[in-house]
Design an enzyme around this catalytic site. Structure first.
Site, PDB file in Angstrom:
ATOM      1  N   ASP A  85       8.227  41.871 -27.936  1.00  0.00           N
ATOM      2  CA  ASP A  85       7.476  43.183 -28.164  1.00  0.00           C
ATOM      3  C   ASP A  85       7.117  43.828 -26.838  1.00  0.00           C
ATOM      4  OD1 ASP A  85       6.505  45.372 -29.769  1.00  0.00           O
ATOM      5  OD2 ASP A  85       5.825  44.313 -31.228  1.00  0.00           O
ATOM      6  N   ASP A 133       7.695  52.541 -34.040  1.00  0.00           N
ATOM      7  CA  ASP A 133       7.876  51.954 -35.309  1.00  0.00           C
ATOM      8  C   ASP A 133       8.140  53.185 -36.345  1.00  0.00           C
ATOM      9  OD1 ASP A 133       6.976  49.728 -34.172  1.00  0.00           O
ATOM     10  OD2 ASP A 133       5.051  49.529 -35.361  1.00  0.00           O
TER      11      ASP A 133
END
Length: 659
Positions: free
Chosen positions: A189, A250
């Site tokens: 990430d 997201d």
């Protein structure tokens, strides 16, 4: 970098029924037309000699924990999901990975710097859960961050903020530990990387190297997922570093309700077809299908769009409560997992919001199609064979959701599509054909011709007698280069496919170079007709209207740059007077500006008059809202000169050739 393992295609064949078995078998064994000639550019249409297509690694498939559980995970939660994964039949449908996302680690390390975990939550440590996943015939995935601190530190979700949950300073150590624990996949990430202002390309290059070293040390392939949300344009640099890279934020935040709006936005942001090829994939994020909030029709559209784009299929629903049979339609999964590995693109939008997407599949004459209705009323949508690069002769049509053959149609197929809904088809017809080119020198193909500026399929013939893939750098004119992978062929020849943007005319050059490219043969170039656009070339500068670095962010100012025919220079002038780039972004007078110096930017197409332009007979281009001309600022001619609005004055910096 180690590519992902393809799904077990025999499992897909068993579940699809006799018709789909034949279709999939054809896709896996069919050939691409390609003629081998002596050196020197060829000009004949593609003819009889055929070379088998290589099957490239397919996009990863499976399940990931974040969307349904956020950081509230432990051995028990993952074990329950693994059991439900198997019971739901996802293994047989071709899904492979179970990925443990953020929350498994609270930032602790031992005196050697190795990661330690709470064995109360993870009895036996992380190797035990990896072993359990493997015992079910699945592959295990794990998570970390590129920075010093992970997302749980900046955005605690289900657990208190935990420091030091990133791998910065420990890339080699952590990747090796993950591999030794038995993990096959690692998602890295960007929360820490973003907060620290790290350079994404440099950072992930180091991580990719660490992944390769770990896999070479343990003998266990480790698939890297780059998750930097599309920041710093990973489609420009990630191919060759990892099999997949995120292209947007997201799709759903934990605790929020899934929405079709977010789903469509993530899909649009993931369309970078020149970057997706030979085992490298744009990733629009995990699937929401099966989560509360979407209707059955919306689930189908979600799945269809991910499949047509060839995206990784990582489900995010709670599998213990799974009712989403939509995930298991083998015809749709097969489109996603097509061994040619290309991305689908928009090939028509005759009316705003009524869109046709086409994907070139393995074999000859095979296309997947999604008819997408973004309007608020039911509408008929037509797919024309000519838009797909097929001839006008008849083609057969199959409804992939119904898994039903619909018959043969002469030149097109029209059907009703519900408001906000979609239809997914497979069309099998006759390739319209292309042109072959032999290298004028080693790896360089010159005088490549295109009838219009736009996307083309390029099939590259090669031989790779090694046991592992070789790579080469592909440069098309002055565009951003990309890394192309060439799987082993044995002693025979195979082809791999890429999508490239070419400029209208015969002046295009494609160059394949590198330290150890395979033995190259000819290339075959075939247009995708309705991706056509135009270059906007300034009369004074001789340079083209361009969006810097293939950026897709709203508000990015257009500029001048050397003409190269890339997607960031291919503008489609619609009947609605829009100048559209990337298929979804319109040339826009910023903030409805009407004064001299107003920035000319790209923005999501919205139908407003500040996104409408009149191409005038005197070669000026006038903004309908402002009444001002498209202008190269201050009459400058260099690369990077900004485009603005200015009072029309007849200057050559306001004159444009549309070609």
């Amino acid at each position: 970098m180690f590519p992902p393992h393809p799904p077990r295609r025999r499992d897909l064949l068993r579940r699809c029924g006799a018709t789909a078995v034949r279709a999939l078998a054809l896709a896996l064994t069919a050939t691409a037309a390609l003629l081998f000639t002596q050196p020197g550019p060829a000009r004949a249409a593609t003819t009889a000699t055929t070379i088998s297509q290589a099957s490239v690694p397919t996009a990863p498939t499976g399940w990931a924990s974040w969307n349904s559980f956020a950081s509230k995970i432990d051995y028990s939660v993952i074990k329950q999901q693994v059991d439900a994964f198997v019971a739901a039949g996802l293994s047989e449908a071709g899904y492979r990975y179970v990925d443990i996302d953020e929350g498994w680690w609270q930032g602790t390390r031992d005196s050697h710097g190795d990661i330690t975990v709470d064995t109360g939550e993870w009895p036996g440590g992380m190797s035990a859960i990896a072993e359990y996943i493997h015992s079910k015939g699945l592959k295990a995935g794990i998570y970390t961050d590129a920075g010093k601190n992970g997302c749980g530190y900046y955005y605690p979700t289900g657990r208190p903020a935990a420091a030091n949950t990133g791998s910065e300073g420990h890339y080699d150590q952590d990747m090796l530990q993950f591999s030794r624990w038995g993990f096959d996949f690692v998602k890295v990430d960007w929360c820490g990387g973003d907060a620290e202002g790290l350079d994404a390309a440099t950072t992930y290059r180091s991580i990719s190297s660490a992944v390769s070293t770990a896999a070479a040390t343990t003998g266990r392939p480790l698939t890297l997922s780059i998750c930097n949300w599309g920041h710093q344009n990973p489609w420009n640099w990630a191919p060759g570093l990892a099999p997949m890279w995120r292209t947007s934020t997201d799709i759903v935040y934990y605790g929020s309700t899934p929405s079709q709006t977010n789903m469509l936005s993530n899909f649009d942001q993931a369309l970078h077809p020149a970057a997706q090829h030979t085992g490298f994939y744009n990733d629009p994020d995990m699937l929401m299908a099966g989560m509360p909030g979407l209707t059955a029709a919306q689930n189908r559209t979600h799945m269809a769009l991910w499949a047509i784009s060839g995206a990784p299929l990582l489900a995010g629903n709670d599998l213990t409560a799974m009712t989403a049979a939509v995930l298991k339609n083998c015809d749709v999964v097969a489109v996603d997992q097509d061994p040619r590995g290309l991305q689908g693109v928009k090939v028509a939008e005759d009316t705003t919001g009524l869109q046709v997407y086409g994907k070139v599949l393995a074999g000859t004459g095979n296309r997947a199609v999604v008819l997408l209705n973004r309007t608020s009323s039911a509408q008929n949508i037509t797919v024309r064979w000519s838009d797909l690069g097929l001839t006008g002769t008849s083609a057969t049509v199959r409804d992939l959701w119904a898994q039903k053959d619909l018959g043969s149609y002469a030149t097109s197929y029209t059907t009703g599509v519900p408001a906000g809904g979609s239809v997914m088809l497979k069309v099998s017809g006759t390739e319209a054909g292309g042109t072959d080119y032999s290298a004028a020198s080693t790896g360089q193909y010159t005088d490549v011709s295109a009838a219009s500026t736009g996307l083309n399929v390029v099939d590259i013939a090669y031989t790779n007698t090694d046991s592992t893939a070789r790579t080469a750098t592909l440069q098309v004119d002055g565009q951003t280069p990309t890394t192309v992978s060439f799987p082993p062929t044995g002693s025979g020849r195979r082809t791999v496919s890429v999508l490239v943007g070419l400029s209208k005319g015969s002046g295009n050059t494609l160059t394949l170079s590198g330290s150890s490219p395979p033995a190259l043969g000819t290339i075959a170039v075939s247009p995708i007709p309705d991706t056509n656009g135009s270059l906007l070339a300034g009369r004074q500068s001789g340079r083209c209207a361009d969006v810097h670095d293939n950026t897709i962010t709203n508000g990015t100012q257009a500029e001048l740059w050397d003409c190269n025919g890339g997607q960031n220079q291919s503008w489609t002038y619609t009947s609605r007077k829009e100048l559209v780039v990337y298929g979804t972004k319109c040339l826009d007078a910023y903030n409805l500006g009407t004064t001299n110096g107003t920035k000319v930017v790209i923005w999501d197409c919205n139908g407003q008059d500040n996104q409408k332009w009149t191409v005038d007979s005197d070669s000026t281009i006038t903004n309908v809202h402002a009444g001002l001309c498209l202008d190269a600022y201050n009459a400058a001619t260099s690369d990077g000169t900004n485009l603005v609005l200015w009072s029309c004055n007849g200057g050559d910096n306001q004159k444009w050739t549309v070609s």
